[in-house]
Design an enzyme around this catalytic site. Sequence first.
Site, PDB file in Angstrom:
ATOM      1  N   ARG A 188      10.997  -1.317  10.542  1.00  0.00           N
ATOM      2  CA  ARG A 188       9.947  -0.749  11.436  1.00  0.00           C
ATOM      3  C   ARG A 188      10.230  -1.345  13.460  1.00  0.00           C
ATOM      4  O   ARG A 188      10.388  -2.859  12.750  1.00  0.00           O
ATOM      5  CB  ARG A 188       8.315  -0.616  11.222  1.00  0.00           C
ATOM      6  CG  ARG A 188       8.274   0.723  10.171  1.00  0.00           C
ATOM      7  CD  ARG A 188       7.416   0.505   9.565  1.00  0.00           C
ATOM      8  NE  ARG A 188       6.245  -0.458   9.702  1.00  0.00           N
ATOM      9  CZ  ARG A 188       5.434  -0.252   9.730  1.00  0.00           C
ATOM     10  NH1 ARG A 188       5.138   0.512   8.477  1.00  0.00           N
ATOM     11  NH2 ARG A 188       3.769  -1.156   9.609  1.00  0.00           N
ATOM     12  N   ARG A 206      -0.350  -8.631  13.719  1.00  0.00           N
ATOM     13  CA  ARG A 206      -0.919  -7.984  12.952  1.00  0.00           C
ATOM     14  C   ARG A 206      -2.077  -8.521  11.686  1.00  0.00           C
ATOM     15  O   ARG A 206      -2.771  -8.413  11.720  1.00  0.00           O
ATOM     16  CB  ARG A 206      -0.019  -7.318  11.955  1.00  0.00           C
ATOM     17  CG  ARG A 206       0.416  -5.929  12.389  1.00  0.00           C
ATOM     18  CD  ARG A 206       1.681  -6.002  12.617  1.00  0.00           C
ATOM     19  NE  ARG A 206       1.833  -5.197  10.866  1.00  0.00           N
ATOM     20  CZ  ARG A 206       3.628  -4.569  10.022  1.00  0.00           C
ATOM     21  NH1 ARG A 206       3.997  -5.066  10.809  1.00  0.00           N
ATOM     22  NH2 ARG A 206       3.184  -4.331   8.841  1.00  0.00           N
ATOM     23  N   ARG A 217      11.792  -5.098   4.946  1.00  0.00           N
ATOM     24  CA  ARG A 217      11.744  -4.080   4.914  1.00  0.00           C
ATOM     25  C   ARG A 217      12.850  -3.110   5.805  1.00  0.00           C
ATOM     26  O   ARG A 217      12.701  -2.565   6.783  1.00  0.00           O
ATOM     27  CB  ARG A 217       9.765  -3.427   5.219  1.00  0.00           C
ATOM     28  CG  ARG A 217       9.696  -1.892   5.050  1.00  0.00           C
ATOM     29  CD  ARG A 217       8.548  -1.686   4.798  1.00  0.00           C
ATOM     30  NE  ARG A 217       8.176  -1.262   5.909  1.00  0.00           N
ATOM     31  CZ  ARG A 217       5.917  -2.261   6.701  1.00  0.00           C
ATOM     32  NH1 ARG A 217       5.491  -1.741   5.077  1.00  0.00           N
ATOM     33  NH2 ARG A 217       6.124  -2.706   7.479  1.00  0.00           N
ATOM     34  N   ARG A 264      -9.581   0.273   8.727  1.00  0.00           N
ATOM     35  CA  ARG A 264      -9.700  -1.014   8.822  1.00  0.00           C
ATOM     36  C   ARG A 264     -10.293  -1.206   9.598  1.00  0.00           C
ATOM     37  O   ARG A 264     -10.307  -3.219  10.658  1.00  0.00           O
ATOM     38  CB  ARG A 264      -7.739  -1.324   9.275  1.00  0.00           C
ATOM     39  CG  ARG A 264      -6.616  -0.438  10.408  1.00  0.00           C
ATOM     40  CD  ARG A 264      -5.994   0.097  10.005  1.00  0.00           C
ATOM     41  NE  ARG A 264      -4.440  -0.936  10.046  1.00  0.00           N
ATOM     42  CZ  ARG A 264      -3.565  -1.035   9.457  1.00  0.00           C
ATOM     43  NH1 ARG A 264      -3.444   0.087   8.565  1.00  0.00           N
ATOM     44  NH2 ARG A 264      -2.603  -1.331  10.033  1.00  0.00           N
ATOM     45  N   LYS A 317       1.319  -1.287   0.376  1.00  0.00           N
ATOM     46  CA  LYS A 317      -0.140   0.086  -0.320  1.00  0.00           C
ATOM     47  C   LYS A 317       0.756   1.148   0.071  1.00  0.00           C
ATOM     48  O   LYS A 317       0.694   1.828  -0.664  1.00  0.00           O
ATOM     49  CB  LYS A 317      -1.170  -0.268   1.376  1.00  0.00           C
ATOM     50  CG  LYS A 317      -1.248  -1.539   0.946  1.00  0.00           C
ATOM     51  CD  LYS A 317      -3.020  -1.056   2.108  1.00  0.00           C
ATOM     52  CE  LYS A 317      -2.044  -1.318   4.200  1.00  0.00           C
ATOM     53  NZ  LYS A 317      -1.286  -2.234   4.295  1.00  0.00           N
TER      54      LYS A 317
HETATM   55  P1  AP5 Z   1       5.009  -1.662   2.230  1.00  0.00           P
HETATM   56  O1  AP5 Z   1       4.419  -1.097   0.632  1.00  0.00           O
HETATM   57  O2  AP5 Z   1       5.172  -1.117   2.722  1.00  0.00           O
HETATM   58  O3  AP5 Z   1       3.251  -2.208   2.245  1.00  0.00           O
HETATM   59  P2  AP5 Z   1       2.381  -1.833   3.279  1.00  0.00           P
HETATM   60  O4  AP5 Z   1       1.298  -2.280   2.152  1.00  0.00           O
HETATM   61  O5  AP5 Z   1       2.186  -0.448   3.317  1.00  0.00           O
HETATM   62  O6  AP5 Z   1       2.498  -2.107   4.809  1.00  0.00           O
HETATM   63  P3  AP5 Z   1       2.549  -2.063   5.823  1.00  0.00           P
HETATM   64  O7  AP5 Z   1       3.116  -3.103   7.369  1.00  0.00           O
HETATM   65  O8  AP5 Z   1       2.802  -0.581   5.875  1.00  0.00           O
HETATM   66  O9  AP5 Z   1       0.855  -2.088   6.505  1.00  0.00           O
HETATM   67  P4  AP5 Z   1       0.332  -1.991   7.444  1.00  0.00           P
HETATM   68  O10 AP5 Z   1      -0.981  -1.572   7.049  1.00  0.00           O
HETATM   69  O11 AP5 Z   1       0.812  -3.640   8.826  1.00  0.00           O
HETATM   70  O12 AP5 Z   1       1.181  -1.010   8.731  1.00  0.00           O
HETATM   71  P5  AP5 Z   1       0.880   0.426   9.015  1.00  0.00           P
HETATM   72  O13 AP5 Z   1       1.610   1.310   8.956  1.00  0.00           O
HETATM   73  O14 AP5 Z   1      -0.178   0.693   7.927  1.00  0.00           O
HETATM   74  O15 AP5 Z   1       5.685  -2.755   1.157  1.00  0.00           O
HETATM   75  C1  AP5 Z   1       6.024  -3.797   2.181  1.00  0.00           C
HETATM   76  C2  AP5 Z   1       7.554  -4.301   1.469  1.00  0.00           C
HETATM   77  O16 AP5 Z   1       6.937  -4.856   0.466  1.00  0.00           O
HETATM   78  C3  AP5 Z   1       8.698  -3.400   0.814  1.00  0.00           C
HETATM   79  O17 AP5 Z   1       9.844  -3.138   1.504  1.00  0.00           O
HETATM   80  C4  AP5 Z   1       8.553  -3.324  -0.339  1.00  0.00           C
HETATM   81  O18 AP5 Z   1       9.730  -2.964  -0.918  1.00  0.00           O
HETATM   82  C5  AP5 Z   1       8.191  -4.238  -0.869  1.00  0.00           C
HETATM   83  N1  AP5 Z   1       7.364  -4.765  -1.812  1.00  0.00           N
HETATM   84  C6  AP5 Z   1       5.670  -4.169  -1.974  1.00  0.00           C
HETATM   85  N2  AP5 Z   1       5.522  -3.864  -2.960  1.00  0.00           N
HETATM   86  C7  AP5 Z   1       6.063  -5.273  -3.906  1.00  0.00           C
HETATM   87  C8  AP5 Z   1       6.161  -5.901  -4.702  1.00  0.00           C
HETATM   88  N3  AP5 Z   1       5.317  -6.158  -5.419  1.00  0.00           N
HETATM   89  N4  AP5 Z   1       7.408  -6.775  -5.014  1.00  0.00           N
HETATM   90  C9  AP5 Z   1       7.909  -7.309  -4.433  1.00  0.00           C
HETATM   91  N5  AP5 Z   1       7.674  -6.255  -3.052  1.00  0.00           N
HETATM   92  C10 AP5 Z   1       7.406  -5.397  -3.126  1.00  0.00           C
HETATM   93  O19 AP5 Z   1      -0.031   0.745  10.447  1.00  0.00           O
HETATM   94  C11 AP5 Z   1       1.099   0.569  11.740  1.00  0.00           C
HETATM   95  C12 AP5 Z   1       0.082   0.025  12.876  1.00  0.00           C
HETATM   96  O20 AP5 Z   1      -0.271   1.121  13.304  1.00  0.00           O
HETATM   97  C13 AP5 Z   1      -1.028  -0.805  12.769  1.00  0.00           C
HETATM   98  O21 AP5 Z   1      -0.705  -2.324  13.362  1.00  0.00           O
HETATM   99  C14 AP5 Z   1      -1.758  -0.620  14.189  1.00  0.00           C
HETATM  100  O22 AP5 Z   1      -0.887  -0.416  15.368  1.00  0.00           O
HETATM  101  C15 AP5 Z   1      -1.817   0.867  13.919  1.00  0.00           C
HETATM  102  N6  AP5 Z   1      -2.366   1.910  12.755  1.00  0.00           N
HETATM  103  C16 AP5 Z   1      -2.557   1.974  11.386  1.00  0.00           C
HETATM  104  N7  AP5 Z   1      -3.883   2.682  11.453  1.00  0.00           N
HETATM  105  C17 AP5 Z   1      -4.421   2.304  11.693  1.00  0.00           C
HETATM  106  C18 AP5 Z   1      -6.141   2.348  11.670  1.00  0.00           C
HETATM  107  N8  AP5 Z   1      -6.892   2.995  10.239  1.00  0.00           N
HETATM  108  N9  AP5 Z   1      -6.000   2.109  12.629  1.00  0.00           N
HETATM  109  C19 AP5 Z   1      -5.981   1.577  14.072  1.00  0.00           C
HETATM  110  N10 AP5 Z   1      -4.270   1.627  14.144  1.00  0.00           N
HETATM  111  C20 AP5 Z   1      -3.785   1.970  13.457  1.00  0.00           C
END
Ligand code: AP5
Length: 241
Positions: free
Chosen positions: A181, A192, A148, A108, A33
Amino acid sequence: MTSDSAAHHSPAQAGTTFLPGPVLLLGAPGVGKGTQAQLLMAEFGIPQISTGDILRGNIARGTELGKAAKELMDKGQLVPDQIVNDMVQARLDNDDVHAGYILDGFPRTLAQATWLDTHLPIFGETPPLVAVNIRVDEAELLRRITGRRTCTVCKHIYNIYSHPPVKPGVCDIDGSTLSQRSDDTEAAFAERMKAYVSLTAPVIEHYRASNRFREVDGAAPVEEVAESIVSALKSLRQSKH
Ligand code: AP5
């Protein structure tokens, strides 16, 4: 995929001449994402709104919100709905969202989705929000999460397996240090995924039931996924809602 970050082609190569408007990027932890949101932001000049990034920013600045969120995030649990809804509300009050934006990591829970549905008209939502779900197998997700690395300054996202920087631990773009991270461990990833299956999967069904939803295969190389997302957005914007 190549190791050169500059080789991450822009979606412009898919021939884009439209504005995507408000977009939701949905999908499990690590599906890409953030990577795709950064490409869309660069291509269309609309902001990425990542609730995870806003929370991590609060942790880095040592705010009360950050202190409350850190423990939950490190364990892989969700932050309470009210906190993230308020964060999104404050962000959508900024002027830079009028031409559109990319919501990444929000909503989410069904409660967040319902909140967004009722609040978007207040933010003057035009055109209507569209949602794209990115799908990737769970085994690949673990590899993506543990591999990552993120630039501490420009936030560019790398992966030591699929998209490594030229010099290990150093950002190709600005030479800053890369960091891992604190929730990118196997244990936090398992939590997660549990939160994703029980709380976020229903959100995807919520949008699937609308006529403003598309799904793309996130297992393909980054550039191909970007092209699929741009095609999905074009088709969503061309269809009548
Ligand atoms: P990346 O693009 O970083 O993936 P992502 O989907 O953004 O993953 P996240 O881990 O950031 O998602 P998340 O939803 O768990 O975390 P968030 O920060 O929102 O890609 C991942 C890796 O894959 C990278 O190394 C990239 O290079 C590689 N990659 C990408 N595309 C590729 C491809 N096509 N081929 C190969 N490699 C590839 O949330 C973190 C925490 O915050 C949550 O657990 C929660 O505690 C809190 N939080 C955030 N939002 C909320 C909410 N709305 N409500 C409640 N708690 C929340």
